[in-house]
Design a protein around this motif. Structure first.
Motif, short mmCIF file in Angstrom:
data_model
loop_
_atom_site.label_atom_id
_atom_site.label_comp_id
_atom_site.label_asym_id
_atom_site.label_seq_id
_atom_site.Cartn_x
_atom_site.Cartn_y
_atom_site.Cartn_z
N LEU A 1 0.85 -1.19 0.00
CA LEU A 1 0.00 0.00 0.00
C LEU A 1 0.89 1.24 0.00
O LEU A 1 1.98 1.23 0.58
N PRO B 1 -0.34 4.69 1.01
CA PRO B 1 -1.40 5.62 1.40
C PRO B 1 -0.89 7.04 1.58
O PRO B 1 0.31 7.28 1.69
N ARG C 1 -8.49 6.11 3.89
CA ARG C 1 -9.16 5.14 4.77
C ARG C 1 -9.21 3.82 4.02
O ARG C 1 -9.83 3.71 2.97
N ILE C 2 -8.52 2.82 4.55
CA ILE C 2 -8.36 1.53 3.87
C ILE C 2 -8.89 0.42 4.77
O ILE C 2 -8.44 0.28 5.91
N THR C 3 -9.83 -0.36 4.25
CA THR C 3 -10.33 -1.54 4.95
C THR C 3 -10.13 -2.74 4.03
O THR C 3 -10.55 -2.72 2.88
N LEU D 1 3.52 -1.65 4.28
CA LEU D 1 3.14 -0.25 4.46
C LEU D 1 4.41 0.57 4.63
O LEU D 1 5.36 0.13 5.28
N TYR E 1 -0.28 6.62 11.10
CA TYR E 1 -1.27 5.54 11.00
C TYR E 1 -2.18 5.45 12.21
O TYR E 1 -1.76 5.70 13.34
N LEU F 1 -3.90 2.11 12.89
CA LEU F 1 -3.91 0.76 12.34
C LEU F 1 -4.58 -0.20 13.31
O LEU F 1 -4.22 -0.24 14.49
N VAL G 1 -6.20 2.44 8.68
CA VAL G 1 -6.06 1.14 8.04
C VAL G 1 -6.67 0.10 8.97
O VAL G 1 -6.25 -0.04 10.12
#
Length: 163
Positions: free
Chosen positions: A78, A80, A85-87, A99, A105, A107, A146
């Protein structure tokens, strides 16, 4: 279409046949993809993506990602940016992601108590590993959210260096 949508649909009368699509697009495209039994590969993607596939492969992906892997897990790296916003949810299968170190983060990793959760340093100032299968970490203001959910597989979050 008048809304600028691209709809791709394919099927085959042959039982073992597959269909591959490669879509070149602007980096900030918004998408909804339901791939059924296929692999979704996101390369250098940003924007808002809601994707369900059997397996996910990520290369430099970021943005507002809502990703769901049904059987094959999620792999890759990733990239970012603040506000992302990452799911990533894997119903079955492992999640193995990189990452960049040193970003801000927030996380959270949810795994089953029987699974292994391994998270590299990433520059996180606060780390909580209070029960098997759970991890939470925060750095800076936590501007990059995340959330990783692995219902049955193992989770590995590796540290990547960005130059």
């Amino acid at each position: 279409s008048p809304q600028g949508e691209l709809l791709i649909e394919a099927w085959s009368s042959y039982n073992q046949a597959g269909v591959d699509f490669e879509v070149a697009s602007p980096r900030d495209i918004h998408s909804v993809m339901l791939l059924g039994d296929g692999t979704a590969t996101l390369v250098g993607t940003r924007g808002d993506h809601h994707i369900e596939a059997s397996r996910l492969v990520l290369e430099g992906a970021g943005g507002m990602l809502d990703l769901y892997a049904t059987t094959g897990g999620a792999y890759g790296d990733l990239l970012p940016a603040p506000g992302d916003r990452i799911t990533i949810y894997a119903e079955r299968g492992d999640i193995d992601l990189s990452l960049p170190r040193g970003l801000e983060y927030d996380l959270v990793v949810w795994g089953s108590p029987e699974s292994t959760v391994t998270v590299d340093d990433l520059g996180l100032q606060a780390r909580i590993e209070s029960q098997p299968g759970y991890f939470a970490g925060r750095s800076g203001r936590g501007t990059i959210e995340v959330e990783i959910i692995a219902a049955q597989g193992h989770v590995t979050i590796r540290e990547a260096w960005i130059w």
